[in-house]
Design a protein around this motif. Structure first.
Motif, mmCIF file in Angstrom:
data_model
loop_
_atom_site.group_PDB
_atom_site.id
_atom_site.type_symbol
_atom_site.label_atom_id
_atom_site.label_comp_id
_atom_site.label_asym_id
_atom_site.label_seq_id
_atom_site.Cartn_x
_atom_site.Cartn_y
_atom_site.Cartn_z
ATOM 1 N N ASN A 188 24.560 47.457 -66.400
ATOM 2 C CA ASN A 188 23.411 46.077 -67.140
ATOM 3 C C ASN A 188 22.720 45.513 -66.083
ATOM 4 O O ASN A 188 22.509 44.294 -66.027
ATOM 5 C CB ASN A 188 24.426 45.099 -67.777
ATOM 6 N N ILE A 189 22.101 46.345 -65.177
ATOM 7 C CA ILE A 189 21.109 45.813 -64.287
ATOM 8 C C ILE A 189 19.686 45.517 -64.882
ATOM 9 O O ILE A 189 19.265 46.366 -65.630
ATOM 10 C CB ILE A 189 21.028 46.940 -63.147
ATOM 11 N N ASP A 190 19.089 44.228 -64.421
ATOM 12 C CA ASP A 190 17.876 43.875 -64.833
ATOM 13 C C ASP A 190 16.694 44.917 -64.435
ATOM 14 O O ASP A 190 16.745 45.657 -63.295
ATOM 15 C CB ASP A 190 17.585 42.508 -64.355
ATOM 16 N N PRO A 191 16.093 45.474 -65.373
ATOM 17 C CA PRO A 191 14.932 46.413 -65.101
ATOM 18 C C PRO A 191 14.127 46.106 -63.729
ATOM 19 O O PRO A 191 13.375 46.833 -63.006
ATOM 20 C CB PRO A 191 14.108 46.795 -66.364
ATOM 21 N N ALA A 192 13.719 44.733 -63.535
ATOM 22 C CA ALA A 192 13.019 44.380 -62.476
ATOM 23 C C ALA A 192 13.676 44.729 -61.139
ATOM 24 O O ALA A 192 12.682 44.626 -60.275
ATOM 25 C CB ALA A 192 12.764 42.939 -62.736
ATOM 26 N N ARG A 235 26.455 36.770 -62.849
ATOM 27 C CA ARG A 235 24.925 36.940 -63.085
ATOM 28 C C ARG A 235 24.398 37.092 -61.872
ATOM 29 O O ARG A 235 24.286 36.111 -60.911
ATOM 30 C CB ARG A 235 24.828 35.400 -63.749
ATOM 31 N N ILE A 277 26.151 41.305 -64.680
ATOM 32 C CA ILE A 277 26.306 42.492 -64.370
ATOM 33 C C ILE A 277 28.022 42.957 -64.498
ATOM 34 O O ILE A 277 28.893 42.028 -64.502
ATOM 35 C CB ILE A 277 26.002 43.140 -62.890
ATOM 36 N N LYS A 320 20.182 51.963 -66.173
ATOM 37 C CA LYS A 320 19.803 50.269 -65.883
ATOM 38 C C LYS A 320 21.381 50.206 -65.097
ATOM 39 O O LYS A 320 22.212 49.297 -65.464
ATOM 40 C CB LYS A 320 19.831 49.704 -67.064
ATOM 41 N N TYR A 380 20.163 37.950 -61.004
ATOM 42 C CA TYR A 380 18.766 37.787 -61.777
ATOM 43 C C TYR A 380 18.783 37.231 -63.113
ATOM 44 O O TYR A 380 19.175 36.019 -63.269
ATOM 45 C CB TYR A 380 18.091 39.059 -61.609
ATOM 46 N N ASP A 381 18.625 38.088 -64.188
ATOM 47 C CA ASP A 381 18.635 37.773 -65.526
ATOM 48 C C ASP A 381 19.799 38.229 -66.280
ATOM 49 O O ASP A 381 19.583 37.940 -67.701
ATOM 50 C CB ASP A 381 17.141 37.700 -66.100
ATOM 51 N N THR A 382 20.601 38.813 -65.809
ATOM 52 C CA THR A 382 21.519 39.606 -66.487
ATOM 53 C C THR A 382 23.000 39.346 -65.906
ATOM 54 O O THR A 382 23.076 38.816 -64.696
ATOM 55 C CB THR A 382 21.461 40.932 -66.763
ATOM 56 N N ARG A 430 17.654 53.994 -62.758
ATOM 57 C CA ARG A 430 16.812 53.268 -63.326
ATOM 58 C C ARG A 430 16.882 53.613 -65.236
ATOM 59 O O ARG A 430 16.780 52.556 -65.804
ATOM 60 C CB ARG A 430 15.331 53.400 -62.986
#
Length: 226
Positions: A58-62, A116, A122, A93, A118-120, A90
């Protein structure tokens, strides 16, 4: 400038949340007890007890596009021990963190799970250890003889298997006689009706010679005049 300032503030919040990891250990007592149930402490673990690698999902794509975020991620996981390498996937994710010892991997598994970044949120899981291949024989081994018989067609029958002659088909002469006694075009009561259940009546169709069928023909296309 406003967006850059907000991004810096968000990163600072993330770092502050991770700095408060000791308080999160109270919420993960069950996981900690499961890991250390057979050991007095994490220091008693060795390479044979737990894997040395973690799979982080569940890594943020950014993060895959930003080198600074990657370094920040690696710094967070580097707090728990020496990192041999970090592999980024990638398309899935997720990433794989390879530690030098299982103690570092177990500590990171406990403290970085459900954090948490960034936005996710993990997730951290132990990676399945890879069984080394014997250098003397690097070919694929045949499956067990019991499983070889499941292959279609089987390469060989299992041990103890003997061929046998196919049995004769079972013929129900009573059923054949009952079917032969049915008269075409007349109803035959199979089950008599009762006060609560209806009866079962079989209507035998007549021979096909009495059935008129209409066959439609497709008109042929005329040949063009020569």
């Amino acid at each position: 400038m406003v967006d850059e300032q907000k991004e810096l503030e968000d990163r600072e919040i993330i770092v502050n949340e991770v700095d408060g990891l000791p308080s999160l250990l109270d919420e993960k007592n069950d996981l900690y007890k499961a890991v250390t149930s057979e050991h007095s402490s994490l220091d008693d673990l060795n390479d044979e007890d737990l894997p040395t690698s973690l799979i982080v999902t569940n890594i943020d794509p950014a993060i895959f596009k930003d080198d600074d975020l990657k370094k920040e991620m690696e710094m967070l996981f580097g707090r728990f021990g020496e990192i041999i390498s970090v592999q980024y996937f990638r398309s899935f994710k997720r990433l794989r963190v390879n530690y030098g010892t299982s103690v570092s991997a177990a500590t990171a598994r406990i403290q970085m799970h459900q954090i948490r970044f960034y936005d996710t949120i993990i997730n951290c899981y132990f990676a399945q250890p890879v069984t080394p291949i014997d250098a003397a024989d690097q070919h694929l081994q045949l499956p067990a003889p019991v499983k070889q018989f499941l292959i279609s067609p089987p390469p060989s029958p299992p041990e103890g298997w003997v061929p046998r002659a196919e049995g004769e088909p079972l013929i129900n002469y009573d059923l054949l006689a009952a079917i032969a006694s049915l008269t075409p075009g007349q109803p035959h009561e199979i089950h008599a009706a009762t006060d609560t259940l209806p009866g079962i009546v079989l209507h035998v169709a007549e021979g096909h010679e009495n059935i008129k069928t209409s066959v439609s023909t497709i008109p042929h296309t005329r040949l063009p005049e020569k």
